[in-house]
Scaffold this motif. Structure first.
Motif, PDB file in Angstrom:
ATOM      1  N   GLY A   1       0.581  -0.886   0.277  1.00 38.79           N
ATOM      2  CA  GLY A   1      -0.136  -0.213   0.451  1.00 38.79           C
ATOM      3  C   GLY A   1       1.183   1.155   0.196  1.00 38.79           C
ATOM      4  O   GLY A   1       2.449   1.885  -0.633  1.00 38.79           O
ATOM      5  N   PRO A   2       0.657   2.288   1.084  1.00 40.86           N
ATOM      6  CA  PRO A   2       1.454   3.468   1.199  1.00 40.86           C
ATOM      7  C   PRO A   2       2.978   2.715   0.922  1.00 40.86           C
ATOM      8  O   PRO A   2       3.396   2.360   2.278  1.00 40.86           O
ATOM      9  N   SER A   3       3.598   3.838   0.686  1.00 42.86           N
ATOM     10  CA  SER A   3       5.324   3.391   0.988  1.00 42.86           C
ATOM     11  C   SER A   3       6.393   5.066   1.746  1.00 42.86           C
ATOM     12  O   SER A   3       7.742   4.348   2.093  1.00 42.86           O
ATOM     13  N   TRP A   4       6.002   5.636   1.424  1.00 39.79           N
ATOM     14  CA  TRP A   4       6.678   6.778   1.872  1.00 39.79           C
ATOM     15  C   TRP A   4       6.252   7.606   2.196  1.00 39.79           C
ATOM     16  O   TRP A   4       4.572   7.696   2.807  1.00 39.79           O
ATOM     17  N   TYR A   5       6.765   8.251   3.624  1.00 42.80           N
ATOM     18  CA  TYR A   5       6.833  10.231   3.389  1.00 42.80           C
ATOM     19  C   TYR A   5       7.142  10.537   3.345  1.00 42.80           C
ATOM     20  O   TYR A   5       8.462  10.549   3.595  1.00 42.80           O
ATOM     21  N   TRP A   6       7.222  11.756   3.562  1.00 41.61           N
ATOM     22  CA  TRP A   6       8.001  13.568   3.216  1.00 41.61           C
ATOM     23  C   TRP A   6       8.289  14.172   4.343  1.00 41.61           C
ATOM     24  O   TRP A   6       7.108  14.428   4.713  1.00 41.61           O
TER      25      TRP A   6
ATOM     26  N   LEU B   1       7.417  17.914   3.836  1.00 42.40           N
ATOM     27  CA  LEU B   1       5.911  18.229   3.904  1.00 42.40           C
ATOM     28  C   LEU B   1       4.964  17.637   5.114  1.00 42.40           C
ATOM     29  O   LEU B   1       3.647  17.940   5.097  1.00 42.40           O
ATOM     30  N   ASN B   2       5.426  16.527   5.571  1.00 39.86           N
ATOM     31  CA  ASN B   2       4.419  15.609   6.379  1.00 39.86           C
ATOM     32  C   ASN B   2       4.608  16.022   8.034  1.00 39.86           C
ATOM     33  O   ASN B   2       5.089  14.674   8.699  1.00 39.86           O
ATOM     34  N   PRO B   3       4.647  17.026   8.672  1.00 44.21           N
ATOM     35  CA  PRO B   3       4.723  17.490  10.042  1.00 44.21           C
ATOM     36  C   PRO B   3       4.541  16.264  10.563  1.00 44.21           C
ATOM     37  O   PRO B   3       4.793  15.557  12.195  1.00 44.21           O
TER      38      PRO B   3
ATOM     39  N   PRO C   1      12.327  15.009  -0.761  1.00 49.46           N
ATOM     40  CA  PRO C   1      13.062  13.253  -0.606  1.00 49.46           C
ATOM     41  C   PRO C   1      11.789  12.348  -0.329  1.00 49.46           C
ATOM     42  O   PRO C   1      11.110  12.964   1.314  1.00 49.46           O
ATOM     43  N   GLY C   2      11.970  11.249  -0.544  1.00 51.16           N
ATOM     44  CA  GLY C   2      10.561  10.371   0.425  1.00 51.16           C
ATOM     45  C   GLY C   2      11.374   9.404   1.057  1.00 51.16           C
ATOM     46  O   GLY C   2      12.700   9.109   0.553  1.00 51.16           O
ATOM     47  N   TRP C   3      10.450   9.372   1.865  1.00 52.40           N
ATOM     48  CA  TRP C   3      11.469   8.059   3.134  1.00 52.40           C
ATOM     49  C   TRP C   3      10.790   6.761   3.762  1.00 52.40           C
ATOM     50  O   TRP C   3       9.296   6.833   3.224  1.00 52.40           O
ATOM     51  N   ARG C   4      10.952   5.577   4.341  1.00 52.97           N
ATOM     52  CA  ARG C   4      10.200   4.853   4.502  1.00 52.97           C
ATOM     53  C   ARG C   4      10.530   3.994   5.898  1.00 52.97           C
ATOM     54  O   ARG C   4      11.027   4.732   6.375  1.00 52.97           O
TER      55      ARG C   4
ATOM     56  N   GLY D   1      -5.492  11.666   0.928  1.00 50.45           N
ATOM     57  CA  GLY D   1      -5.043  11.321   0.123  1.00 50.45           C
ATOM     58  C   GLY D   1      -3.575  10.348   0.894  1.00 50.45           C
ATOM     59  O   GLY D   1      -3.341   9.462   0.668  1.00 50.45           O
ATOM     60  N   TYR D   2      -2.467  11.330   1.553  1.00 50.67           N
ATOM     61  CA  TYR D   2      -2.207  10.527   2.054  1.00 50.67           C
ATOM     62  C   TYR D   2      -1.867  10.326   3.086  1.00 50.67           C
ATOM     63  O   TYR D   2      -3.027  10.721   4.005  1.00 50.67           O
ATOM     64  N   LEU D   3      -0.229  10.089   3.907  1.00 47.68           N
ATOM     65  CA  LEU D   3      -0.718   9.226   4.771  1.00 47.68           C
ATOM     66  C   LEU D   3      -0.992  10.473   6.592  1.00 47.68           C
ATOM     67  O   LEU D   3      -1.784  10.262   6.991  1.00 47.68           O
ATOM     68  N   GLU D   4      -0.523  11.331   5.918  1.00 52.65           N
ATOM     69  CA  GLU D   4      -0.800  13.356   6.750  1.00 52.65           C
ATOM     70  C   GLU D   4      -1.806  13.781   7.080  1.00 52.65           C
ATOM     71  O   GLU D   4      -2.521  13.458   7.913  1.00 52.65           O
ATOM     72  N   GLY D   5      -2.985  12.956   5.879  1.00 50.23           N
ATOM     73  CA  GLY D   5      -4.170  13.550   5.666  1.00 50.23           C
ATOM     74  C   GLY D   5      -5.204  12.675   6.364  1.00 50.23           C
ATOM     75  O   GLY D   5      -6.170  12.647   6.923  1.00 50.23           O
ATOM     76  N   ALA D   6      -5.005  11.210   6.670  1.00 54.84           N
ATOM     77  CA  ALA D   6      -5.305  10.486   7.009  1.00 54.84           C
ATOM     78  C   ALA D   6      -4.960  10.739   8.519  1.00 54.84           C
ATOM     79  O   ALA D   6      -6.198  10.645   9.742  1.00 54.84           O
TER      80      ALA D   6
END
Length: 385
Positions: free
Chosen positions: A63-68, A71-73, A115-118, A348-353
């Motif tokens: 499913g989701p792989s990354w967070y940024w 952008l994602n405090p 940059p994206g992180w896992r 649509g992102y983890l941050e929004g969830a």
């Protein structure tokens, strides 16, 4: 699932429908505030669209792989609070591009910006750690909700299948609906009917990932790295459209992961799709890539608790979902919407969830309006008020 007599109604203070990230996060916030909460999940597992398969201590994100981090405090804060570890997406080297005629060319890499992180342990680590923080018995699996009825003193929720006697019924003072709006509008009977504009808004809300399929291939060695490649690839030829390095941060296993370009209506099961996908990986990254030690495939369009028939056409842009007039609470502050599609920012992102779960948990703390008293007051003549 424990079958109860239909006339038995359980009671709960706050009932959360949906065991994905937003529902679990809302539950963890309320539990930390010592509030009694019950969470119902239709699947036989928690996580919703977060799905990571464990193999030899490594988690493959399907499913989701990354967070940024830039952008994602909220995600960053949660990763730290749960004592998890993040690491940057591997993007060192050249990229491969496959044209419509099948020809493969090497080009400059296309690193994510920012940059994206896992997460070490996969995105499922977030879910597991939140679950550990809930009191025992908070989460009930295999509990699909089929009916939600507004009552003067709360909300009555029925579990089971529409048009069949409910498996159980639960009366709650507050309800948080933490599932995709389109799926809820399609699969749950609301009494009274929701306003037409609200129902239409829910049906129009794309469910992110619902039309997509994803693969994950594991290897003992990263042959593409020795070739000076980043593992990143894009293709207009074959079933796979986008590829990334999905390796562990340090050492084995190594991995390639990505998304299919084949539309949902034309996709078949893993056994039918895998040969063409592996052959394409071999064409793009060398013969070794066609022979992974393990191969995983997840078609979200075939998940009944994620997708509806309206999701067979993939959404290629992250959805923005807003209830009519910006409302995220209805029924006199007894019913609250959560889920990433309901977020005001980064839907649509983890941050929004996380943002939507936090908002819904906060709304539960607000006082309930007494609709009965309001109606009685409005019915009185002006002089008697």
């Amino acid at each position: 699932m424990v079958i109860q007599k239909e006339n038995v109604i359980e009671k709960a203070d706050t009932l959360i429908i949906g065991g994905g990230l937003s529902g679990l996060y809302a539950a963890s916030i309320l539990a930390a505030e010592k509030k009694k909460v019950l969470l119902l999940e239709a699947r036989d597992r928690i996580g919703g669209r977060i799905l990571s398969t464990q193999i030899h201590g490594f988690s493959t994100d399907l499913g989701p792989s990354w967070y940024w981090p830039a952008l994602n405090p909220k995600v960053c804060a949660l990763v730290n609070a749960l004592h998890l570890t993040g690491y940057p997406q591997f993007e060192t080297g050249y990229c491969r591009f496959q044209a419509r005629d099948g020809r493969v060319v090497t080009m400059e890499g296309q690193p994510m910006d920012p940059p994206g992180w896992r997460i070490d342990g996969g995105m499922m680590a977030l879910v597991k750690e939140l679950y550990k923080r809930l009191p025992q018995g908070t989460v009930r699996l295999n509990h699909p909700v089929c009916d939600i009825e507004r009552r003067d003193d709360g909300v009555l929720v029925s579990v089971g299948v529409l048009d069949e006697p409910p498996v159980c019924r639960i009366k709650a003072s507050r309800v948080i609906l933490a599932m995709p709006p389109r799926l809820a509008a399609r699969s749950i009977l609301f009494t009274p009917d929701l306003p037409t504009n609200l129902t239409q808004a829910m049906l129009r809300a794309n469910t992110w990932m619902a039309g997509h399929a994803k693969f994950f291939a594991l290897y003992d060695e990263a042959a593409w790295r020795t070739m000076g490649l980043s593992g990143q690839g894009f293709s207009y030829h074959g079933p796979v459209g986008e590829i990334h390095d999905g390796s562990c941060e340090t050492g084995t296993p190594f991995g390639l992961t990505g998304f299919l370009a084949t539309p949902a209506l034309r996709r078949k099961d893993k056994e039918a799709m895998a040969p063409a996908m592996l052959a394409q990986l071999g064409t793009v990254f060398g013969d070794e890539a066609a022979h992974p030690t393990a191969f995983y495939y997840q078609d979200w369009a075939k998940e009944p608790f994620t997708a509806t028939e309206y999701d067979l056409k993939s959404a290629h842009n992250h959805p923005e979902f807003h209830l009519p007039s910006g409302k995220t609470t209805i029924w006199d502050n007894r019913f609250h919407f959560a889920g990433t599609e309901t977020a005001d920012h980064l839907a649509g992102y983890l941050e929004g969830a996380l943002a939507s779960g936090e908002r819904a948990a906060s709304a539960v703390s607000r006082p309930v309006r007494d609709s009965t008293k309001i109606k009685q007051t409005q019915a009185l003549p002006p002089a008697a008020r």
